[in-house]
Design a protein around this motif. Structure first.
Motif, PDB file in Angstrom:
ATOM      1  N   SER A 135     -19.281  -2.575 -12.448  1.00 36.73           N
ATOM      2  CA  SER A 135     -18.869  -3.180 -11.191  1.00 36.73           C
ATOM      3  C   SER A 135     -17.354  -3.077 -11.030  1.00 36.73           C
ATOM      4  O   SER A 135     -16.621  -2.950 -12.014  1.00 36.73           O
ATOM      5  CB  SER A 135     -19.304  -4.647 -11.120  1.00 36.73           C
ATOM      6  OG  SER A 135     -18.571  -5.440 -12.041  1.00 36.73           O
ATOM      7  N   GLN A 136     -16.914  -3.130  -9.778  1.00 35.64           N
ATOM      8  CA  GLN A 136     -15.487  -3.109  -9.478  1.00 35.64           C
ATOM      9  C   GLN A 136     -15.259  -3.859  -8.177  1.00 35.64           C
ATOM     10  O   GLN A 136     -15.929  -3.615  -7.170  1.00 35.64           O
ATOM     11  CB  GLN A 136     -14.975  -1.675  -9.345  1.00 35.64           C
ATOM     12  CG  GLN A 136     -13.482  -1.573  -9.061  1.00 35.64           C
ATOM     13  CD  GLN A 136     -12.992  -0.136  -9.070  1.00 35.64           C
ATOM     14  OE1 GLN A 136     -13.302   0.635  -9.975  1.00 35.64           O
ATOM     15  NE2 GLN A 136     -12.215   0.231  -8.056  1.00 35.64           N
ATOM     16  N   THR A 137     -14.315  -4.803  -8.222  1.00 40.34           N
ATOM     17  CA  THR A 137     -13.927  -5.567  -7.045  1.00 40.34           C
ATOM     18  C   THR A 137     -12.436  -5.365  -6.802  1.00 40.34           C
ATOM     19  O   THR A 137     -11.635  -5.503  -7.738  1.00 40.34           O
ATOM     20  CB  THR A 137     -14.216  -7.070  -7.232  1.00 40.34           C
ATOM     21  OG1 THR A 137     -15.589  -7.253  -7.533  1.00 40.34           O
ATOM     22  CG2 THR A 137     -13.873  -7.848  -5.971  1.00 40.34           C
ATOM     23  N   ASP A 138     -12.065  -5.051  -5.559  1.00 39.12           N
ATOM     24  CA  ASP A 138     -10.666  -4.810  -5.209  1.00 39.12           C
ATOM     25  C   ASP A 138     -10.276  -5.670  -4.022  1.00 39.12           C
ATOM     26  O   ASP A 138     -10.964  -5.672  -2.990  1.00 39.12           O
ATOM     27  CB  ASP A 138     -10.445  -3.342  -4.856  1.00 39.12           C
ATOM     28  CG  ASP A 138     -10.646  -2.417  -6.035  1.00 39.12           C
ATOM     29  OD1 ASP A 138      -9.677  -2.171  -6.753  1.00 39.12           O
ATOM     30  OD2 ASP A 138     -11.791  -1.959  -6.243  1.00 39.12           O
ATOM     31  N   LEU A 139      -9.185  -6.406  -4.181  1.00 40.17           N
ATOM     32  CA  LEU A 139      -8.574  -7.156  -3.091  1.00 40.17           C
ATOM     33  C   LEU A 139      -7.176  -6.595  -2.893  1.00 40.17           C
ATOM     34  O   LEU A 139      -6.364  -6.597  -3.823  1.00 40.17           O
ATOM     35  CB  LEU A 139      -8.502  -8.650  -3.419  1.00 40.17           C
ATOM     36  CG  LEU A 139      -7.759  -9.542  -2.416  1.00 40.17           C
ATOM     37  CD1 LEU A 139      -8.459  -9.525  -1.060  1.00 40.17           C
ATOM     38  CD2 LEU A 139      -7.630 -10.964  -2.945  1.00 40.17           C
ATOM     39  N   VAL A 140      -6.886  -6.101  -1.698  1.00 40.12           N
ATOM     40  CA  VAL A 140      -5.632  -5.387  -1.466  1.00 40.12           C
ATOM     41  C   VAL A 140      -4.932  -5.935  -0.234  1.00 40.12           C
ATOM     42  O   VAL A 140      -5.576  -6.355   0.736  1.00 40.12           O
ATOM     43  CB  VAL A 140      -5.878  -3.868  -1.301  1.00 40.12           C
ATOM     44  CG1 VAL A 140      -6.677  -3.571  -0.053  1.00 40.12           C
ATOM     45  CG2 VAL A 140      -4.561  -3.096  -1.285  1.00 40.12           C
ATOM     46  N   TYR A 141      -3.593  -5.954  -0.319  1.00 38.83           N
ATOM     47  CA  TYR A 141      -2.735  -6.279   0.829  1.00 38.83           C
ATOM     48  C   TYR A 141      -1.756  -5.134   1.014  1.00 38.83           C
ATOM     49  O   TYR A 141      -1.164  -4.641   0.037  1.00 38.83           O
ATOM     50  CB  TYR A 141      -1.965  -7.582   0.601  1.00 38.83           C
ATOM     51  CG  TYR A 141      -0.875  -7.801   1.636  1.00 38.83           C
ATOM     52  CD1 TYR A 141      -1.181  -8.375   2.873  1.00 38.83           C
ATOM     53  CD2 TYR A 141       0.432  -7.413   1.395  1.00 38.83           C
ATOM     54  CE1 TYR A 141      -0.193  -8.567   3.831  1.00 38.83           C
ATOM     55  CE2 TYR A 141       1.428  -7.599   2.343  1.00 38.83           C
ATOM     56  CZ  TYR A 141       1.108  -8.178   3.565  1.00 38.83           C
ATOM     57  OH  TYR A 141       2.087  -8.348   4.509  1.00 38.83           O
ATOM     58  N   GLY A 142      -1.589  -4.693   2.260  1.00 41.37           N
ATOM     59  CA  GLY A 142      -0.629  -3.638   2.532  1.00 41.37           C
ATOM     60  C   GLY A 142       0.148  -3.909   3.804  1.00 41.37           C
ATOM     61  O   GLY A 142      -0.413  -4.409   4.795  1.00 41.37           O
ATOM     62  N   TYR A 143       1.440  -3.586   3.765  1.00 40.85           N
ATOM     63  CA  TYR A 143       2.307  -3.689   4.940  1.00 40.85           C
ATOM     64  C   TYR A 143       3.101  -2.401   5.059  1.00 40.85           C
ATOM     65  O   TYR A 143       3.626  -1.885   4.063  1.00 40.85           O
ATOM     66  CB  TYR A 143       3.269  -4.875   4.818  1.00 40.85           C
ATOM     67  CG  TYR A 143       4.352  -4.871   5.893  1.00 40.85           C
ATOM     68  CD1 TYR A 143       4.084  -5.347   7.170  1.00 40.85           C
ATOM     69  CD2 TYR A 143       5.620  -4.361   5.618  1.00 40.85           C
ATOM     70  CE1 TYR A 143       5.061  -5.334   8.152  1.00 40.85           C
ATOM     71  CE2 TYR A 143       6.604  -4.347   6.597  1.00 40.85           C
ATOM     72  CZ  TYR A 143       6.328  -4.828   7.861  1.00 40.85           C
ATOM     73  OH  TYR A 143       7.293  -4.801   8.842  1.00 40.85           O
ATOM     74  N   GLN A 144       3.175  -1.878   6.276  1.00 38.37           N
ATOM     75  CA  GLN A 144       3.903  -0.635   6.497  1.00 38.37           C
ATOM     76  C   GLN A 144       4.671  -0.711   7.807  1.00 38.37           C
ATOM     77  O   GLN A 144       4.135  -1.140   8.830  1.00 38.37           O
ATOM     78  CB  GLN A 144       2.909   0.525   6.553  1.00 38.37           C
ATOM     79  CG  GLN A 144       3.529   1.894   6.732  1.00 38.37           C
ATOM     80  CD  GLN A 144       2.494   2.993   6.557  1.00 38.37           C
ATOM     81  OE1 GLN A 144       2.034   3.241   5.455  1.00 38.37           O
ATOM     82  NE2 GLN A 144       2.114   3.620   7.643  1.00 38.37           N
ATOM     83  N   ALA A 145       5.946  -0.317   7.774  1.00 37.86           N
ATOM     84  CA  ALA A 145       6.795  -0.264   8.960  1.00 37.86           C
ATOM     85  C   ALA A 145       7.353   1.147   9.082  1.00 37.86           C
ATOM     86  O   ALA A 145       7.843   1.705   8.103  1.00 37.86           O
ATOM     87  CB  ALA A 145       7.927  -1.290   8.870  1.00 37.86           C
TER      88      ALA A 145
END
Length: 247
Positions: A135-145
């Motif tokens: 199993s694999q769980t991914d929680l991601v946050y990304g910001y791009q300007a």
């Protein structure tokens, strides 16, 4: 290409842009966090893509490993580029699975090859991952300007145009593998893309800029595959909603 998919081995979440389709490539996630892209066409695109009549670019979440890199670059027209990435696998576990994190920051800037042809770029990505053998769980946050200017960027009227974009993405994905070919996967995301376009960068803007657009997208999806011997069951369902505020 009509959509950008994030997945762990299989395609489950479709990222899209409901405004004009210009901003499908605004993916604020470090490439080091993703696997190699796959282009889905034909039946694969029909089943695993969304609202894409030509094809879908599909990515998978790369497993986190200890280590990182620092990248520096430069060139003419005062061009510079920096990127740093670091992955860390913790000694501790959570819910019986290995805990790992990775972060990345990238930026670049250039004066451009002609007057008013400059660009600036910043991206921040962070991820938390829980994984074991199946199993694999991914929680991601990304910001791009991203800002860029160019004469006649979109029109032929000899105007110094600019584009100023900001994209935020929060995504959660989980995949459970039952055998080499059998799995269930589900995920959800929220994405915001803000677009501030100026036809003439020197014109007075007034109280309301005439070319401002902000879109919000929410999505959730589930996919499964089960080998039943004589036949193989493959299913996928997705729910998407969007909201657009535009001048």
């Amino acid at each position: 290409l009509g959509a950008t998919d994030i997945f762990a081995e299989a395609e489950v979440l479709s990222l899209y842009d409901p405004q004009t389709g210009h901003y499908l490539a605004e993916l604020p996630v470090a490439p080091a966090m993703l696997g190699s892209p796959t282009v889905l066409t034909g039946a694969d695109n029909a089943q695993q893509g969304w609202n894409a009549n030509a094809g879908t670019i599909a990515y998978g979440w790369r497993p986190i490993r200890d280590g990182g890199f620092l990248e520096l670059g430069g060139g003419q027209f005062n061009t510079d580029h920096e990127e740093v990435y670091e992955g860390k696998v913790s000694d501790s576990t959570l819910f019986g699975r290995q805990l790992a994190t990775d972060t990345s920051y990238a930026r670049s800037a250039s004066d451009g090859s002609r007057p008013y042809g400059e660009s600036r770029f910043d991206r921040v990505s962070a991820r938390v991952q829980l994984a074991d053998a199946k199993s694999q769980t991914d929680l991601v946050y990304g910001y791009q300007a991203k800002f860029f200017g160019w004469p006649n960027l979109y029109t032929p009227f000899n105007s110094d145009e600019t584009e100023n974009l900001e994209t935020v993405l929060v995504a959660l994905n989980h995949r459970q593998q039952f055998s080499q070919d059998d799995f269930v996967e589900f995920g959800a995301y929220e994405r915001r893309n803000k677009d501030d376009y100026a036809f003439n960068r020197f014109a007075p803007l007034g109280p309301v800029h005439p070319f401002q657009h902000t879109t919000w997208e929410d999505g959730a999806a589930v996919a499964l595959r089960r080998d039943l011997g004589a036949v193989t069951l493959s299913a996928r369902g997705e729910l998407l909603a969007d909201d657009l505020k535009s001048t």
